[in-house]
Design a protein around this motif. Structure first.
Motif, PDB file in Angstrom:
ATOM      1  N   VAL A  30      50.662  35.581  39.265  1.00 11.02           N
ATOM      2  CA  VAL A  30      51.097  36.121  40.560  1.00 11.02           C
ATOM      3  C   VAL A  30      49.960  36.910  41.211  1.00 11.02           C
ATOM      4  O   VAL A  30      49.686  36.745  42.405  1.00 11.02           O
ATOM      5  N   ALA A  31      49.288  37.750  40.454  1.00 14.19           N
ATOM      6  CA  ALA A  31      48.175  38.534  40.998  1.00 14.19           C
ATOM      7  C   ALA A  31      47.015  37.625  41.397  1.00 14.19           C
ATOM      8  O   ALA A  31      46.362  37.851  42.422  1.00 14.19           O
ATOM      9  N   ARG A  32      46.767  36.579  40.612  1.00 15.98           N
ATOM     10  CA  ARG A  32      45.695  35.646  40.954  1.00 15.98           C
ATOM     11  C   ARG A  32      46.028  34.881  42.227  1.00 15.98           C
ATOM     12  O   ARG A  32      45.149  34.642  43.072  1.00 15.98           O
ATOM     13  N   ALA A  33      47.289  34.500  42.391  1.00 19.50           N
ATOM     14  CA  ALA A  33      47.701  33.807  43.610  1.00 19.50           C
ATOM     15  C   ALA A  33      47.541  34.721  44.823  1.00 19.50           C
ATOM     16  O   ALA A  33      47.064  34.291  45.879  1.00 19.50           O
ATOM     17  N   LYS A  34      47.914  35.992  44.683  1.00 15.72           N
ATOM     18  CA  LYS A  34      47.756  36.948  45.792  1.00 15.72           C
ATOM     19  C   LYS A  34      46.285  37.103  46.146  1.00 15.72           C
ATOM     20  O   LYS A  34      45.928  37.160  47.328  1.00 15.72           O
ATOM     21  N   PHE A  35      45.422  37.169  45.142  1.00 16.20           N
ATOM     22  CA  PHE A  35      43.980  37.261  45.370  1.00 16.20           C
ATOM     23  C   PHE A  35      43.504  36.072  46.208  1.00 16.20           C
ATOM     24  O   PHE A  35      42.793  36.240  47.207  1.00 16.20           O
ATOM     25  N   ALA A  36      43.913  34.868  45.831  1.00 15.47           N
ATOM     26  CA  ALA A  36      43.509  33.666  46.565  1.00 15.47           C
ATOM     27  C   ALA A  36      44.064  33.678  47.985  1.00 15.47           C
ATOM     28  O   ALA A  36      43.362  33.314  48.939  1.00 15.47           O
ATOM     29  N   LEU A  37      45.305  34.098  48.149  1.00 19.75           N
ATOM     30  CA  LEU A  37      45.896  34.172  49.487  1.00 19.75           C
ATOM     31  C   LEU A  37      45.191  35.211  50.357  1.00 19.75           C
ATOM     32  O   LEU A  37      45.001  34.999  51.565  1.00 19.75           O
ATOM     33  N   ASP A  38      44.791  36.313  49.761  1.00 21.36           N
ATOM     34  CA  ASP A  38      44.032  37.330  50.503  1.00 21.36           C
ATOM     35  C   ASP A  38      42.680  36.782  50.952  1.00 21.36           C
ATOM     36  O   ASP A  38      42.226  37.061  52.070  1.00 21.36           O
ATOM     37  N   LEU A  39      42.026  36.011  50.083  1.00 18.58           N
ATOM     38  CA  LEU A  39      40.755  35.385  50.466  1.00 18.58           C
ATOM     39  C   LEU A  39      40.969  34.411  51.628  1.00 18.58           C
ATOM     40  O   LEU A  39      40.165  34.364  52.560  1.00 18.58           O
ATOM     41  N   ALA A  40      42.048  33.645  51.573  1.00 22.69           N
ATOM     42  CA  ALA A  40      42.359  32.709  52.659  1.00 22.69           C
ATOM     43  C   ALA A  40      42.645  33.467  53.955  1.00 22.69           C
ATOM     44  O   ALA A  40      42.204  33.064  55.038  1.00 22.69           O
ATOM     45  N   ALA A  41      43.363  34.582  53.856  1.00 20.70           N
ATOM     46  CA  ALA A  41      43.667  35.389  55.037  1.00 20.70           C
ATOM     47  C   ALA A  41      42.394  35.970  55.653  1.00 20.70           C
ATOM     48  O   ALA A  41      42.340  36.222  56.864  1.00 20.70           O
ATOM     49  N   ALA A  42      41.376  36.167  54.823  1.00 20.24           N
ATOM     50  CA  ALA A  42      40.089  36.672  55.308  1.00 20.24           C
ATOM     51  C   ALA A  42      39.267  35.577  55.981  1.00 20.24           C
ATOM     52  O   ALA A  42      38.191  35.845  56.510  1.00 20.24           O
ATOM     53  N   GLY A  43      39.764  34.345  55.947  1.00 20.99           N
ATOM     54  CA  GLY A  43      39.097  33.255  56.644  1.00 20.99           C
ATOM     55  C   GLY A  43      38.412  32.224  55.768  1.00 20.99           C
ATOM     56  O   GLY A  43      37.864  31.251  56.274  1.00 20.99           O
ATOM     57  N   LEU A  44      38.436  32.425  54.452  1.00 18.51           N
ATOM     58  CA  LEU A  44      37.823  31.429  53.573  1.00 18.51           C
ATOM     59  C   LEU A  44      38.723  30.200  53.502  1.00 18.51           C
ATOM     60  O   LEU A  44      39.945  30.318  53.434  1.00 18.51           O
ATOM     61  N   THR A  45      38.128  29.034  53.538  1.00 18.87           N
ATOM     62  CA  THR A  45      38.924  27.807  53.569  1.00 18.87           C
ATOM     63  C   THR A  45      38.823  26.969  52.302  1.00 18.87           C
ATOM     64  O   THR A  45      39.714  26.173  52.022  1.00 18.87           O
ATOM     65  N   ASP A  46      37.761  27.113  51.540  1.00 21.64           N
ATOM     66  CA  ASP A  46      37.581  26.358  50.294  1.00 21.64           C
ATOM     67  C   ASP A  46      37.551  27.350  49.144  1.00 21.64           C
ATOM     68  O   ASP A  46      36.563  28.065  48.956  1.00 21.64           O
ATOM     69  N   ILE A  47      38.658  27.399  48.386  1.00 20.62           N
ATOM     70  CA  ILE A  47      38.811  28.392  47.331  1.00 20.62           C
ATOM     71  C   ILE A  47      39.235  27.691  46.046  1.00 20.62           C
ATOM     72  O   ILE A  47      40.246  26.997  46.026  1.00 20.62           O
ATOM     73  N   GLU A  48      38.461  27.866  44.987  1.00 21.49           N
ATOM     74  CA  GLU A  48      38.834  27.331  43.675  1.00 21.49           C
ATOM     75  C   GLU A  48      39.651  28.411  42.972  1.00 21.49           C
ATOM     76  O   GLU A  48      39.140  29.488  42.672  1.00 21.49           O
ATOM     77  N   VAL A  49      40.925  28.113  42.715  1.00 20.41           N
ATOM     78  CA  VAL A  49      41.838  29.156  42.227  1.00 20.41           C
ATOM     79  C   VAL A  49      42.021  29.176  40.718  1.00 20.41           C
ATOM     80  O   VAL A  49      42.594  30.124  40.193  1.00 20.41           O
ATOM     81  N   GLY A  50      41.580  28.173  40.012  1.00 18.59           N
ATOM     82  CA  GLY A  50      41.788  28.173  38.567  1.00 18.59           C
ATOM     83  C   GLY A  50      41.145  26.979  37.919  1.00 18.59           C
ATOM     84  O   GLY A  50      40.443  26.193  38.551  1.00 18.59           O
ATOM     85  N   ALA A  51      41.408  26.876  36.625  1.00 14.87           N
ATOM     86  CA  ALA A  51      40.883  25.769  35.833  1.00 14.87           C
ATOM     87  C   ALA A  51      41.966  25.346  34.848  1.00 14.87           C
ATOM     88  O   ALA A  51      42.667  26.189  34.287  1.00 14.87           O
ATOM     89  N   PHE A  52      42.120  24.061  34.693  1.00 16.66           N
ATOM     90  CA  PHE A  52      43.097  23.533  33.739  1.00 16.66           C
ATOM     91  C   PHE A  52      42.421  23.399  32.382  1.00 16.66           C
ATOM     92  O   PHE A  52      41.862  22.368  32.043  1.00 16.66           O
ATOM     93  N   VAL A  53      42.450  24.496  31.648  1.00 23.22           N
ATOM     94  CA  VAL A  53      41.825  24.562  30.332  1.00 23.22           C
ATOM     95  C   VAL A  53      42.856  25.067  29.335  1.00 23.22           C
ATOM     96  O   VAL A  53      43.904  25.592  29.711  1.00 23.22           O
ATOM     97  N   ARG A  54      42.547  24.936  28.065  1.00 25.24           N
ATOM     98  CA  ARG A  54      43.477  25.400  27.031  1.00 25.24           C
ATOM     99  C   ARG A  54      43.576  26.923  27.069  1.00 25.24           C
ATOM    100  O   ARG A  54      42.563  27.619  26.969  1.00 25.24           O
ATOM    101  N   PRO A  55      44.799  27.459  27.218  1.00 20.77           N
ATOM    102  CA  PRO A  55      44.946  28.912  27.301  1.00 20.77           C
ATOM    103  C   PRO A  55      44.521  29.642  26.035  1.00 20.77           C
ATOM    104  O   PRO A  55      44.170  30.814  26.105  1.00 20.77           O
TER     105      PRO A  55
END
Length: 67
Positions: A30-55
């Motif tokens: 949830v916090a990571r999603a908010k971080f990405a949404l805040d970056l988008a709200a700041a005007g960034l359009t290409d954001i890598e939000v995570g990686a599909f790796v073994r936890p």
């Protein structure tokens, strides 16, 4: 996309992926999603939000599918 000396340039923000992988304490999805949404709200359009790796190998990226 911008240009540099007439050549196209695309800036990609990788903080939610690369930056948070280096944190000692995992940050929840949830916090990571908010971080990405805040970056988008700041005007960034290409954001890598995570990686599909073994936890068990990279616990900071657990829950990427939720982000």
């Amino acid at each position: 996309m911008g240009t540099l000396a007439g050549m196209p340039v695309t800036l990609v923000e990788v903080g939610p992926r690369d930056g948070l992988q280096n944190e000692a304490t995992p940050i929840d999805a949830v916090a990571r999603a908010k971080f990405a949404l805040d970056l988008a709200a700041a005007g960034l359009t290409d954001i890598e939000v995570g990686a599909f790796v073994r936890p068990d190998r990279v616990p900071q990226m657990a829950g990427t599918e939720e982000v």
